[in-house]
Design a protein around this motif. Structure first.
Motif, PDB file in Angstrom:
ATOM      1  N   GLU A  63       0.847  -1.200   0.000  1.00  0.00           N
ATOM      2  CA  GLU A  63       0.000   0.000   0.000  1.00  0.00           C
ATOM      3  C   GLU A  63       0.883   1.251   0.000  1.00  0.00           C
ATOM      4  N   ASN A  64       0.490   2.230  -0.814  1.00  0.00           N
ATOM      5  CA  ASN A  64       1.280   3.466  -0.953  1.00  0.00           C
ATOM      6  C   ASN A  64       0.681   4.560  -0.070  1.00  0.00           C
ATOM      7  N   ASP A  65       0.824   4.394   1.242  1.00  0.00           N
ATOM      8  CA  ASP A  65       0.200   5.342   2.179  1.00  0.00           C
ATOM      9  C   ASP A  65       1.117   5.650   3.362  1.00  0.00           C
ATOM     10  N   ALA A  66       2.427   5.509   3.168  1.00  0.00           N
ATOM     11  CA  ALA A  66       3.373   5.702   4.277  1.00  0.00           C
ATOM     12  C   ALA A  66       4.210   6.951   4.053  1.00  0.00           C
ATOM     13  N   GLY A  67       3.540   8.107   3.988  1.00  0.00           N
ATOM     14  CA  GLY A  67       4.276   9.355   3.827  1.00  0.00           C
ATOM     15  C   GLY A  67       4.849   9.533   2.441  1.00  0.00           C
ATOM     16  N   GLY A  68       4.079   9.197   1.410  1.00  0.00           N
ATOM     17  CA  GLY A  68       4.555   9.388   0.049  1.00  0.00           C
ATOM     18  C   GLY A  68       5.310   8.204  -0.521  1.00  0.00           C
ATOM     19  N   GLN A  69       5.312   7.088   0.172  1.00  0.00           N
ATOM     20  CA  GLN A  69       5.965   5.882  -0.329  1.00  0.00           C
ATOM     21  C   GLN A  69       5.204   4.667   0.157  1.00  0.00           C
ATOM     22  N   THR A  70       5.564   3.496  -0.332  1.00  0.00           N
ATOM     23  CA  THR A  70       4.877   2.288   0.104  1.00  0.00           C
ATOM     24  C   THR A  70       5.305   1.927   1.525  1.00  0.00           C
ATOM     25  N   ARG A  71       4.472   1.149   2.168  1.00  0.00           N
ATOM     26  CA  ARG A  71       4.821   0.657   3.493  1.00  0.00           C
ATOM     27  C   ARG A  71       6.103  -0.176   3.428  1.00  0.00           C
ATOM     28  N   LEU A  72       6.253  -0.938   2.354  1.00  0.00           N
ATOM     29  CA  LEU A  72       7.452  -1.760   2.194  1.00  0.00           C
ATOM     30  C   LEU A  72       8.702  -0.889   2.110  1.00  0.00           C
ATOM     31  N   ALA A  73       8.653   0.193   1.332  1.00  0.00           N
ATOM     32  CA  ALA A  73       9.813   1.076   1.221  1.00  0.00           C
ATOM     33  C   ALA A  73      10.141   1.710   2.566  1.00  0.00           C
ATOM     34  N   ALA A  74       9.111   2.104   3.294  1.00  0.00           N
ATOM     35  CA  ALA A  74       9.341   2.700   4.614  1.00  0.00           C
ATOM     36  C   ALA A  74       9.961   1.682   5.570  1.00  0.00           C
ATOM     37  N   ALA A  75       9.484   0.443   5.514  1.00  0.00           N
ATOM     38  CA  ALA A  75      10.030  -0.596   6.381  1.00  0.00           C
ATOM     39  C   ALA A  75      11.487  -0.878   6.039  1.00  0.00           C
ATOM     40  N   LYS A  76      11.815  -0.910   4.759  1.00  0.00           N
ATOM     41  CA  LYS A  76      13.215  -1.123   4.356  1.00  0.00           C
ATOM     42  C   LYS A  76      14.109  -0.011   4.910  1.00  0.00           C
TER      43      LYS A  76
END
Length: 637
Positions: A63-76
């Motif tokens: 999902e692309n809802d983590a501050g302008g990026q996907t949750r996966l990108a934010a987790a990485k």
């Protein structure tokens, strides 16, 4: 929540009464004492907590809802920060779920959990391998939280301190087993294992399930909405396992009901806890010709509310509170996870009346916690000085330089350093300790510098803090301006804070009547940290420098040498250890008829004695740029 005091206390002068006795190993007629030691900490440190990070890679992480990026990108981003900032010897593992099976077969999807990185120290090779693996993560599958928790517990082994840090964006889609039942199952095994949970963009329907996992294992729960908050939350959890102050000592349970049924403590370091708003009491023995040091340090998982007070007092136990031998207090001055104070009794004048059986009482007054608060660890350090300890002299560890001078994370594991400049990097949120040895007649100057990057997120109260504690573990004044923290005020680049120069004096030295805490020769402790950081800054690594200058010639008559127990250590953990101290100080007593052991019961009666009035100073420290203040009482009894 840790409370503010119910009232501000401006304390008047109190009488000092030098009576009673403490029979230390150094004082017995026939025993040859071990050499006195400084309260440095154990030679063999407690190992770092083993931590397994369990990361959700289910399909919803796309999902692309983590501050302008996907949750996966934010987790990485957040996990990479943890890998970058992990201490070199910190054992870290990584497990993922939902990472390999993209289909609809529930049986296969609910078995999709893998140990990506075994629990291993984060040396250079392990760090590089971990980051490469994180970069290749994909989110495709189911959410088998319960199964993954069971496997993570196996990853960590069966001994030592262990933590699982779970990051999930939703509820388990594979139960049974229900994740909270698995958490109860792990807790019921009686192992030292906690599960901390970060709910990442978690809907309310899943939050209760994730909180339950943390609650039943005595872990922590936090919500995160974007990459910055996830990074901050994870950084806080990992620092708790690796690089926060870990209270240590020989376990003891102080009386909550006054001195009469209190345990007897000998020289050494002990570990107790504050419960509710209750004070702690201990019996202690001290002859009139001996001097007593008592230090108390309360340790919280999070920063104290400003204004919290801890008081330590000792004296013959009469009708009132014991305070005739010594009384000191300290008031919390801001963002820190310890509040500490200590005091020493004055030498006897030769005309005191001893307490019956030479027994007195120590009181650690709790103006920090309220009823219902989580128990808070308290370190109690007890020392004795007399002619025997003075003749034996003190043992101090050799100073370290270079990479060996990386700061420890408690008084007990403070790294010994000497004059010169020492450089390292710390993560924002850490508060390492160093120690230096200074003598009466010498001047101490401490300069701490930090390099703040241009994009550093700071708040109006963020600043650079260097704190100096004296040999009683009591905070000293840093500079004449009474500034507690060098506020950033939006500045970046190199920022310095200077403490001193201060001349080290003896307690009765008329040359420096306003010593601001520098009237105790011996071991001084230095602590450095970025104070009150913005949440987004926590975990950012910043270079720091620490310059120590000790000038002047030592004078003769450097004061008492204290004995802190047969097992007190020679110095902190070797370089590469996490700085979490282990047990410090024995409770051994060698005198005939004395009780061996730290917390033996002593039913002797306690009475008062003769009072000698002594003035006690009280001061108000104005905190530059920050709207709070601290009261400090300088005990002289």
């Amino acid at each position: 929540m840790y409370r503010r005091p119910r009232r501000r206390r401006v304390l008047a002068a109190l009488p000092a009464l030098m009576v009673g006795a403490l029979l230390s190993p150094a004082a017995t007629a026939s025993a040859s004492p071990a050499a006195p030691v400084s309260p440095a900490g154990p030679a063999a440190p407690e190992p770092a907590a083993r931590i397994d990070l369990v990361l959700d890679l289910s399909g919803s992480m796309n999902e692309n809802d983590a501050g302008g990026q996907t949750r996966l990108a934010a987790a990485k981003q957040a996990v990479t920060r943890i890998i970058d900032t992990a201490p070199g010897q910190a054992p870290l593992g990584l497990r993922v779920y939902g990472a390999t099976y993209p289909g609809q077969d529930k049986k296969r999807g609910c078995a999709d959990t893998q140990q990506v990185l075994p629990v291993t120290p984060m040396d250079g090779a392990a760090r590089a391998d971990a980051k490469q693996r994180v970069a290749g993560f994909k989110a495709v599958g189911f959410t088998p939280i319960g199964v993954s928790l069971r496997e993570a517990a196996k990853d960590l082994g069966t001994s030592g301190r262990r933590r699982i840090v779970l990051v999930s964006d939703g509820e388990d889609t594979c139960a049974p087993p229900p994740p909270c039942d698995v958490a109860r199952e792990l807790k019921a095994q009686g192992v030292d294992l906690a599960v901390d949970v970060v709910g990442f963009r978690t809907p309310s329907s899943a939050r209760a399930q994730l909180k339950c996992i943390a609650d039943v294992t005595d872990g922590s729960y936090a919500d995160a909405d974007d990459a910055d908050s996830l990074t901050a939350d994870l950084g806080t959890l990992f620092r708790k396992g690796w690089r926060t102050y870990r209270a240590t000592g020989k376990p003891v349970e102080g009386s909550l009901n006054g001195c009469q049924d209190a345990p007897l403590v000998a020289p050494g370091q002990y570990l107790d806890k504050f419960t509710g708003g209750r004070n702690l009491y201990y019996k202690v023995k001290k002859r009139p010709d001996q001097r007593l040091q008592v230090s108390a340090t309360a340790v919280a998982e999070e920063g104290y509310g400003r204004g919290a007070i801890i008081t330590v007092a000792a004296g013959p136990a009469g009708d009132g509170e014991p305070r005739a031998w010594l009384r000191e207090f300290d008031q919390s001055m801001g963002w820190a996870n310890i509040i500490t104070t200590g005091g020493r009794s004055r030498p006897g004048a030769g005309n005191e009346s001893p307490a019956p059986d030479d027994t007195g009482c120590i009181m650690v007054e709790n103006d920090i916690t309220d009823s219902g608060d989580k128990p808070m660890p308290v370190e109690l350090l007890v020392g004795i000085a007399d002619k025997t300890t003075q003749a034996a002299g003190a043992r101090t560890p050799a100073p370290r330089t270079g990479a060996e001078a990386e700061g420890g994370f408690s008084f007990n594991s403070a790294t010994p350093i000497g004059p010169g400049t020492h450089r390292q990097s710390i993560a924002v949120g850490e508060a390492p300790f160093w120690r230096v040895e200074v003598k009466a007649g010498q001047k101490l100057t401490v300069k701490g510098g930090v390099d703040i990057p241009a994009d550093f997120p700071n708040s109006v109260t963020t600043g650079w803090n260097v704190t100096v504690y004296n040999a009683m573990r009591e905070e000293t004044l840093c500079n004449e301006d009474n500034d507690v923290t060098e506020l950033f005020a939006g500045r970046t680049g190199h920022i310095e804070r200077v403490c001193g120069p201060w001349e080290i004096t003896a307690p009765d030295d008329t040359k420096s009547p306003d010593s601001k805490g520098y009237d105790v020769p011996g071991t001084y402790y230095i602590q450095a940290q970025v104070a009150e950081p913005h949440d987004e800054a926590k975990g950012i690594v910043v270079p720091i420098s620490l310059t120590v200058d000790i000038s002047g010639a030592p004078r003769s008559g450097n004061g008492p040498v204290f004995f802190f127990g047969d097992d007190a250590a020679q110095g902190p953990a070797p370089s590469g250890a996490t700085g979490n101290g282990a047990e410090s100080g024995s409770a051994k007593q060698d005198g005939a008829g004395d009780t061996a052991g730290a917390a033996a019961k002593d039913d002797g009666s306690l009475v008062g004695g003769l009072a000698l009035p002594v003035g006690i100073g009280a001061g108000v420290l104005l905190l530059g740029g920050i709207t709070f203040y601290a009261l400090r009482r300088r005990g002289t009894a």
